[in-house]
Design an enzyme around this catalytic site. Structure first.
Site, PDB file in Angstrom:
ATOM      1  N   GLU A   1      55.186 -88.351 -18.864  1.00  0.00           N
ATOM      2  CA  GLU A   1      55.593 -89.739 -18.676  1.00  0.00           C
ATOM      3  C   GLU A   1      55.753 -90.407 -20.034  1.00  0.00           C
ATOM      4  OE1 GLU A   1      54.120 -93.674 -16.207  1.00  0.00           O
ATOM      5  OE2 GLU A   1      52.660 -92.110 -16.680  1.00  0.00           O
TER       6      GLU A   1
ATOM      7  N   GLU B   1      43.271 -91.073 -15.865  1.00  0.00           N
ATOM      8  CA  GLU B   1      43.638 -91.893 -14.702  1.00  0.00           C
ATOM      9  C   GLU B   1      43.241 -91.128 -13.450  1.00  0.00           C
ATOM     10  OE1 GLU B   1      47.655 -93.038 -12.235  1.00  0.00           O
ATOM     11  OE2 GLU B   1      47.819 -92.777 -14.394  1.00  0.00           O
TER      12      GLU B   1
ATOM     13  N   ASN C   1      44.806 -91.431  -3.247  1.00  0.00           N
ATOM     14  CA  ASN C   1      45.806 -91.785  -2.243  1.00  0.00           C
ATOM     15  C   ASN C   1      45.082 -91.926  -0.915  1.00  0.00           C
ATOM     16  OD1 ASN C   1      48.329 -91.616  -3.833  1.00  0.00           O
ATOM     17  ND2 ASN C   1      47.607 -89.539  -4.162  1.00  0.00           N
TER      18      ASN C   1
ATOM     19  N   HIS D   1      50.387 -85.688 -14.563  1.00  0.00           N
ATOM     20  CA  HIS D   1      51.258 -85.755 -15.728  1.00  0.00           C
ATOM     21  C   HIS D   1      50.484 -86.095 -16.991  1.00  0.00           C
ATOM     22  CE1 HIS D   1      51.084 -89.973 -14.263  1.00  0.00           C
ATOM     23  NE2 HIS D   1      51.073 -90.259 -15.561  1.00  0.00           N
TER      24      HIS D   1
ATOM     25  N   HIS E   1      47.293 -91.029 -21.342  1.00  0.00           N
ATOM     26  CA  HIS E   1      46.351 -90.631 -20.299  1.00  0.00           C
ATOM     27  C   HIS E   1      46.803 -89.368 -19.597  1.00  0.00           C
ATOM     28  CE1 HIS E   1      49.092 -93.177 -17.718  1.00  0.00           C
ATOM     29  NE2 HIS E   1      48.937 -92.138 -16.910  1.00  0.00           N
TER      30      HIS E   1
ATOM     31  N   ARG F   1      44.522 -86.358  -9.394  1.00  0.00           N
ATOM     32  CA  ARG F   1      44.391 -86.832  -8.015  1.00  0.00           C
ATOM     33  C   ARG F   1      43.003 -86.454  -7.510  1.00  0.00           C
ATOM     34  NH1 ARG F   1      49.713 -84.663  -8.208  1.00  0.00           N
ATOM     35  NH2 ARG F   1      51.235 -86.349  -8.001  1.00  0.00           N
TER      36      ARG F   1
END
EC number: 4.4.1.5
Length: 135
Positions: A122, A56, A60, A74, A5, A9
């Site tokens: 990641e 993804e 926040n 990432h 993925h 944000r």
């Protein structure tokens, strides 16, 4: 290895879900909230996470906007063993920025490395790849 993925944000999770599903035709695969760490997640894509790379979307809580300098998160890759992958990467001159271990709030084993430009990658153990936080 397999691309899993890309994390983005977002300032309004519902608006972003609507765009990726209604405009781009992706499916909403799953959502979760983590009150302890104050964030919500939505995964969207064209197929199951076990077979396809997905997006993804991370909201926040209380953060409504980001500048482009910090909007990138990432890239994720599936690996059989995160610790062994870190060691191979290190032996080949790579920069391991987070050793293999459980993700905050869960049990999924992850690690992070950086590419030569500083982009974060990641590494997720293949056995945990579709489990999210491992709950």
């Amino acid at each position: 290895m397999r691309l899993l993925h890309t994390m983005l944000r977002v300032g309004d999770l519902q608006r972003s879900i609507a765009f990726y599903t209604n405009v781009l035709g992706m499916k909403l695969l799953r959502t979760s909230e983590n009150p302890e760490y104050k964030y919500s997640l939505a995964f969207v894509g064209y197929g199951p996470e076990t077979e396809e790379a997905v997006i993804e979307l991370t909201y926040n809580w209380g953060v409504e906007s980001y500048d482009m300098g910090n909007a990138y998160g990432h890239i994720a890759l599936s690996v059989d063993n995160a610790a062994e992958a870190c060691e191979r990467i290190r032996q080949n001159g790579g920069n391991v920025t987070r050793e293999a271990g459980p993700v905050k709030g869960g049990s999924t084993i992850i690690a992070f490395v950086e590419d030569p430009d500083g982009y974060k990658i990641e590494l997720i153990e293949a056995k945990d790849a579709g489990r999210g936080l491992g709950n």
